[in-house]
Design an enzyme around this catalytic site. Structure first.
Site, PDB file in Angstrom:
ATOM      1  CG  ASN A 128      -1.820   1.142   1.326  1.00 18.53           C
ATOM      2  OD1 ASN A 128      -1.397   2.273   1.091  1.00 18.53           O
ATOM      3  ND2 ASN A 128      -3.066   0.924   1.670  1.00 18.53           N
TER       4      ASN A 128
ATOM      5  CG  ASP B  98      -3.038   4.646   0.671  1.00 22.11           C
ATOM      6  OD1 ASP B  98      -3.106   4.505  -0.557  1.00 22.11           O
ATOM      7  OD2 ASP B  98      -3.872   4.172   1.462  1.00 22.11           O
ATOM      8  CG  HIS B  99       0.879   6.359   4.721  1.00 30.37           C
ATOM      9  ND1 HIS B  99      -0.023   7.378   4.979  1.00 30.37           N
ATOM     10  CD2 HIS B  99       0.320   5.227   5.209  1.00 30.37           C
ATOM     11  CE1 HIS B  99      -1.068   6.871   5.624  1.00 30.37           C
ATOM     12  NE2 HIS B  99      -0.884   5.575   5.770  1.00 30.37           N
TER      13      HIS B  99
ATOM     14  NE  ARG C 230       8.322  20.835   3.431  1.00 29.60           N
ATOM     15  CZ  ARG C 230       9.630  21.003   3.658  1.00 29.60           C
ATOM     16  NH1 ARG C 230      10.465  21.135   2.653  1.00 29.60           N
ATOM     17  NH2 ARG C 230      10.074  21.022   4.885  1.00 29.60           N
TER      18      ARG C 230
ATOM     19  CG  HIS D 135      -8.149   4.108   1.137  1.00 26.84           C
ATOM     20  ND1 HIS D 135      -8.288   3.996   2.498  1.00 26.84           N
ATOM     21  CD2 HIS D 135      -9.373   4.464   0.666  1.00 26.84           C
ATOM     22  CE1 HIS D 135      -9.538   4.266   2.843  1.00 26.84           C
ATOM     23  NE2 HIS D 135     -10.215   4.569   1.748  1.00 26.84           N
TER      24      HIS D 135
ATOM     25  NE  ARG E 183      -9.284   8.412   4.517  1.00 24.21           N
ATOM     26  CZ  ARG E 183      -9.538   7.534   5.499  1.00 24.21           C
ATOM     27  NH1 ARG E 183      -8.776   6.477   5.666  1.00 24.21           N
ATOM     28  NH2 ARG E 183     -10.531   7.725   6.320  1.00 24.21           N
TER      29      ARG E 183
ATOM     30  NE  ARG F 184      -7.469  11.459   5.688  1.00 19.29           N
ATOM     31  CZ  ARG F 184      -8.012  10.828   6.728  1.00 19.29           C
ATOM     32  NH1 ARG F 184      -7.299   9.929   7.385  1.00 19.29           N
ATOM     33  NH2 ARG F 184      -9.233  11.079   7.120  1.00 19.29           N
TER      34      ARG F 184
ATOM     35  CD  GLU G  91      -6.978  -0.288   1.070  1.00 14.88           C
ATOM     36  OE1 GLU G  91      -7.035   0.792   1.683  1.00 14.88           O
ATOM     37  OE2 GLU G  91      -6.198  -1.192   1.375  1.00 14.88           O
TER      38      GLU G  91
ATOM     39  CB  THR H 272      -5.565   4.456   9.643  1.00 13.32           C
ATOM     40  OG1 THR H 272      -5.449   3.383   8.702  1.00 13.32           O
ATOM     41  CG2 THR H 272      -5.646   3.875  11.051  1.00 13.32           C
ATOM     42  CB  THR H 273      -9.447   1.683   7.406  1.00 13.63           C
ATOM     43  OG1 THR H 273      -9.027   2.398   6.247  1.00 13.63           O
ATOM     44  CG2 THR H 273     -10.817   1.112   7.176  1.00 13.63           C
TER      45      THR H 273
ATOM     46  CD  GLU I  58      -7.097  -6.269   2.961  1.00 13.87           C
ATOM     47  OE1 GLU I  58      -7.209  -6.177   1.720  1.00 13.87           O
ATOM     48  OE2 GLU I  58      -6.366  -5.531   3.639  1.00 13.87           O
TER      49      GLU I  58
ATOM     50  CG  HIS J  46      -5.296  -1.695   9.465  1.00 20.90           C
ATOM     51  ND1 HIS J  46      -4.851  -1.120  10.624  1.00 20.90           N
ATOM     52  CD2 HIS J  46      -5.812  -0.684   8.718  1.00 20.90           C
ATOM     53  CE1 HIS J  46      -5.102   0.174  10.591  1.00 20.90           C
ATOM     54  NE2 HIS J  46      -5.680   0.467   9.443  1.00 20.90           N
ATOM     55  N   GLY J  47      -1.866  -2.708  10.020  1.00 21.18           N
ATOM     56  CA  GLY J  47      -0.995  -2.683  11.192  1.00 21.18           C
ATOM     57  C   GLY J  47       0.080  -3.756  11.208  1.00 21.18           C
TER      58      GLY J  47
ATOM     59  N   GLY K 176       1.060  -1.357   4.407  1.00 21.99           N
ATOM     60  CA  GLY K 176       1.401  -0.013   3.951  1.00 21.99           C
ATOM     61  C   GLY K 176       2.252   0.782   4.904  1.00 21.99           C
TER      62      GLY K 176
HETATM   63  N1  PXP Z   1      -5.897  -3.114   4.064  1.00 20.07           N
HETATM   64  C1  PXP Z   1      -6.850  -2.172   4.083  1.00 20.07           C
HETATM   65  C2  PXP Z   1      -8.205  -2.521   3.579  1.00 20.07           C
HETATM   66  C3  PXP Z   1      -6.570  -0.865   4.546  1.00 20.07           C
HETATM   67  O1  PXP Z   1      -7.541   0.076   4.565  1.00 20.07           O
HETATM   68  C4  PXP Z   1      -5.264  -0.554   4.954  1.00 20.07           C
HETATM   69  C5  PXP Z   1      -4.927   0.831   5.407  1.00 20.07           C
HETATM   70  O2  PXP Z   1      -5.141   1.721   4.369  1.00 20.07           O
HETATM   71  C6  PXP Z   1      -4.292  -1.573   4.895  1.00 20.07           C
HETATM   72  C7  PXP Z   1      -4.635  -2.847   4.477  1.00 20.07           C
HETATM   73  C8  PXP Z   1      -2.864  -1.328   5.272  1.00 20.07           C
HETATM   74  O3  PXP Z   1      -2.749  -1.004   6.607  1.00 20.07           O
HETATM   75  P1  PXP Z   1      -1.357  -0.450   7.139  1.00 20.07           P
HETATM   76  O4  PXP Z   1      -1.095   0.827   6.428  1.00 20.07           O
HETATM   77  O5  PXP Z   1      -1.567  -0.322   8.592  1.00 20.07           O
HETATM   78  O6  PXP Z   1      -0.328  -1.516   6.793  1.00 20.07           O
END
Ligand code: PXP
Length: 245
Positions: free
Chosen positions: A9, A11-12, A20, A45, A47, A51, A72, A102-103, A153, A188-189, A210
């Site tokens: 992922n 996103d970050h 910036r 994702h 959103r 963001r 996502e 976060t989700t 998931e 997640h996490g 991610g």
């Molecule tokens: N899976 C889903 C559906 C998520 O929404 C996220 C967070 O965007 C992740 C996985 C990844 O989570 P993390 O960024 O904590 O690894």
């Protein structure tokens, strides 16, 4: 033992870029680098508040990679139309609250089945593999199968926070998902330290990771983090095979 896919992922990378307001670091460049290092797919994702990932990122990443793209999205008409226009390989419906960082929890598929069923049908008929991001709760898994999702998931956030009994819930949830005909993913996490027991659940086919990967890339570089995470997953999967044999 079947190969456990690693979805990265990104996103970050966009979070950092947006801090910036310029073009660096570029999410597409990160996606290509992660794939080159062995990622099996890319997750983003989009959103509702944009963001991190923006509409233009989605278009560029969709066009710029050949590996599967997992989008996502919230279960809204706007997001469904964006998915239909961009045709990612997969779409994972997630709950979205504007104020959350976060989700935070799984989707209430059982409570929203009237809204979600037509979204799943429309996306699936466009050839998109549809997934529901749910807690490992039997009612949510059954509701996901009932509305026609191909994949669930499992939300690993509570496990990652160390809540007692969560690994067992994930193990049982994965078994139930497969028995209902669903492909099972998780995420997640997840980090180097906690990914092993989840990777060892034989019914889980894909992990999406991610925040830890992008954060750790500051210290080790993105290719090294992707390779190391994939290796930890492979070893955990291998020892699960030995335990079963
Ligand atoms: N899976 C889903 C559906 C998520 O929404 C996220 C967070 O965007 C992740 C996985 C990844 O989570 P993390 O960024 O904590 O690894």
């Amino acid at each position: 033992m079947n190969h456990l896919r690693l979805g990265i992922n990104i996103d970050h990378v966009a979070t950092l870029r947006n801090a910036r307001g310029g073009a660096h670091p570029d999410p597409l460049a990160a996606a290509l680098m992660a794939i080159e290092a062995g990622a099996d797919g890319i997750t983003i994702h989009l959103r509702e508040d944009r963001r991190h990932i923006r509409d233009a990122d989605l278009v560029l990443v969709r066009a710029g990679i050949t590996a599967p793209l997992n989008l996502e999205l919230a279960g809204t008409k706007e997001m469904m139309e964006i998915a239909l226009a961009t045709k990612p390989h997969g779409a994972c419906v997630v709950p979205e609250k504007r104020a959350e960082v976060t989700t935070e929890g799984g989707l209430d598929v059982a409570g929203q089945h009237h809204t979600l069923r037509p979204i799943v049908a429309t996306l699936a008929s466009a050839g998109i593999r549809v997934s529901m991001f749910v807690d490992p709760d039997p009612d949510q898994l059954r509701a996901s199968a009932d509305i026609g999702a191909a994949v669930v998931e499992l939300h690993t956030g509570a496990y990652a926070h160390g809540r007692p009994g969560e690994l067992e819930r994930l193990v049982e949830g994965a078994r139930l998902a497969v028995s209902l005909g669903l492909e099972c993913h998780a995420g997640h996490g997840l980090t180097y330290d906690n990914v092993g027991p989840v990777a060892a659940i034989p019914e889980v086919m894909e992990l999406n990771i991610g925040h830890f990967i992008i954060g750790q890339a500051v210290f080790e570089g993105l290719p090294q983090v992707v390779r190391r995470m994939a290796e930890i997953m492979r070893l955990a999967r291998g020892s699960a095979t030995q335990a079963v044999v």
